[in-house]
Design a protein around this motif. Structure first.
Motif, short mmCIF file in Angstrom:
data_model
loop_
_atom_site.label_atom_id
_atom_site.label_comp_id
_atom_site.label_asym_id
_atom_site.label_seq_id
_atom_site.Cartn_x
_atom_site.Cartn_y
_atom_site.Cartn_z
N ASN A 192 2.01 6.39 1.31
CA ASN A 192 1.07 7.68 0.93
C ASN A 192 -0.35 7.46 1.57
O ASN A 192 -0.54 6.30 1.69
CB ASN A 192 0.94 7.96 -0.72
CG ASN A 192 2.17 8.05 -1.23
OD1 ASN A 192 3.18 8.67 -0.62
ND2 ASN A 192 2.49 7.84 -2.45
N LEU A 193 -0.84 8.57 2.10
CA LEU A 193 -2.16 8.46 2.60
C LEU A 193 -3.26 8.49 1.06
O LEU A 193 -3.39 9.40 0.80
CB LEU A 193 -2.32 9.50 3.39
CG LEU A 193 -1.63 9.75 4.84
CD1 LEU A 193 -2.02 10.96 5.20
CD2 LEU A 193 -2.24 8.56 5.57
N ASN A 194 -3.89 7.33 1.12
CA ASN A 194 -5.05 7.04 0.12
C ASN A 194 -5.78 6.24 0.78
O ASN A 194 -5.69 5.72 1.85
CB ASN A 194 -4.41 6.72 -1.30
CG ASN A 194 -3.69 5.59 -1.23
OD1 ASN A 194 -3.90 4.70 -0.30
ND2 ASN A 194 -2.56 5.48 -1.95
N ILE A 195 -7.16 6.00 -0.01
CA ILE A 195 -8.09 5.22 0.74
C ILE A 195 -7.48 4.03 0.57
O ILE A 195 -7.97 3.20 1.63
CB ILE A 195 -9.21 5.52 -0.32
CG1 ILE A 195 -10.69 4.86 0.57
CG2 ILE A 195 -9.16 4.90 -1.69
CD1 ILE A 195 -11.05 5.78 1.49
N PHE A 196 -6.76 3.38 -0.07
CA PHE A 196 -6.46 1.96 -0.04
C PHE A 196 -5.67 1.64 0.95
O PHE A 196 -5.87 0.67 1.95
CB PHE A 196 -5.74 1.63 -1.44
CG PHE A 196 -5.36 0.21 -1.71
CD1 PHE A 196 -6.14 -0.68 -1.57
CD2 PHE A 196 -4.19 -0.19 -1.45
CE1 PHE A 196 -5.93 -2.08 -1.66
CE2 PHE A 196 -3.52 -1.30 -1.66
CZ PHE A 196 -4.48 -2.73 -1.45
N SER A 197 -4.67 2.45 1.41
CA SER A 197 -3.90 2.41 2.46
C SER A 197 -4.32 2.53 3.83
O SER A 197 -4.38 1.72 4.81
CB SER A 197 -2.40 3.25 2.51
OG SER A 197 -2.93 4.56 2.32
N ILE A 198 -5.31 3.41 3.78
CA ILE A 198 -6.28 3.53 4.99
C ILE A 198 -7.26 2.53 5.44
O ILE A 198 -7.22 2.10 6.53
CB ILE A 198 -6.94 4.89 4.87
CG1 ILE A 198 -5.86 6.16 5.07
CG2 ILE A 198 -8.00 5.15 6.00
CD1 ILE A 198 -6.68 7.68 4.74
N SER A 199 -7.52 1.97 4.23
CA SER A 199 -8.81 0.88 4.40
C SER A 199 -8.01 -0.31 5.08
O SER A 199 -8.28 -0.94 5.80
CB SER A 199 -9.42 0.38 3.48
OG SER A 199 -8.50 0.19 2.34
N SER A 245 0.85 -1.20 -0.11
CA SER A 245 -0.08 -0.10 0.02
C SER A 245 0.88 1.14 -0.11
O SER A 245 0.36 2.28 -0.27
CB SER A 245 -1.04 0.02 1.27
OG SER A 245 -0.36 0.28 2.60
#
Length: 151
Positions: free
Chosen positions: A59-66, A56
């Motif tokens: 970087n902060l993005n929706i995939f890494s946060i989920s 992931s």
């Protein structure tokens, strides 16, 4: 070395092993092995989640946060539901010792939680530096100022 069993086998007068006690011993052994397989189940997911967290990125993005929220919340839910996870392995007589299996289950979930927290730290989402706590630092007010430039 001979390992002694904690369970006794009943013999009737002829010296033959009682079938009922043999079946209960087999059932207890299966339940004990099932308890250890349940205890090791979070360990199987640690490697998969660690690879997903690695892929992931930082970087902060929706995939890494989920994926990160899954890596944090799943072990917490697992620790909270230890008794439900081992309910199928409990013996009505209470002769199966599940404490080691439950301790191993909690240890595996804590390791999984540690992987998630490490990823949070690498993404700078955990307040670990003094700059993260700058709001709580009491700054001194300067009473005098000088017009002499520093050398």
């Amino acid at each position: 070395m001979e390992q002694k069993s904690t369970y006794s086998i009943k013999h009737n007068d002829a010296g033959a092993i009682d079938k009922e006690s043999k079946q209960t011993l087999a059932i207890r052994a299966r339940k004990q092995s099932k308890a250890f397989s349940i205890a090791f189940s979070p360990g199987k997911q640690i490697a998969m989640n660690a690879f997903m967290l690695y892929m992931s990125g930082r970087n902060l993005n929706i995939f890494s946060i989920s994926i990160l929220s899954s890596a944090i919340l799943s072990p917490v839910r697992g620790i909270m539901s230890v008794s439900n996870a081992f309910r199928s392995c409990e013996d009505p007589d209470g002769k199966i010792d599940l404490t080691s299996s439950k301790a191993l289950f909690i240890l595996m979930n804590l390791a999984w939680l540690g992987v998630g927290l490490y990823k949070m730290a690498t993404m700078k989402l955990l307040p670990l530096t003094s700059a993260d706590w700058e709001k709580y630092v009491v700054w001194k007010h300067v009473m005098e100022t000088s017009s002499i430039p520093p050398v």
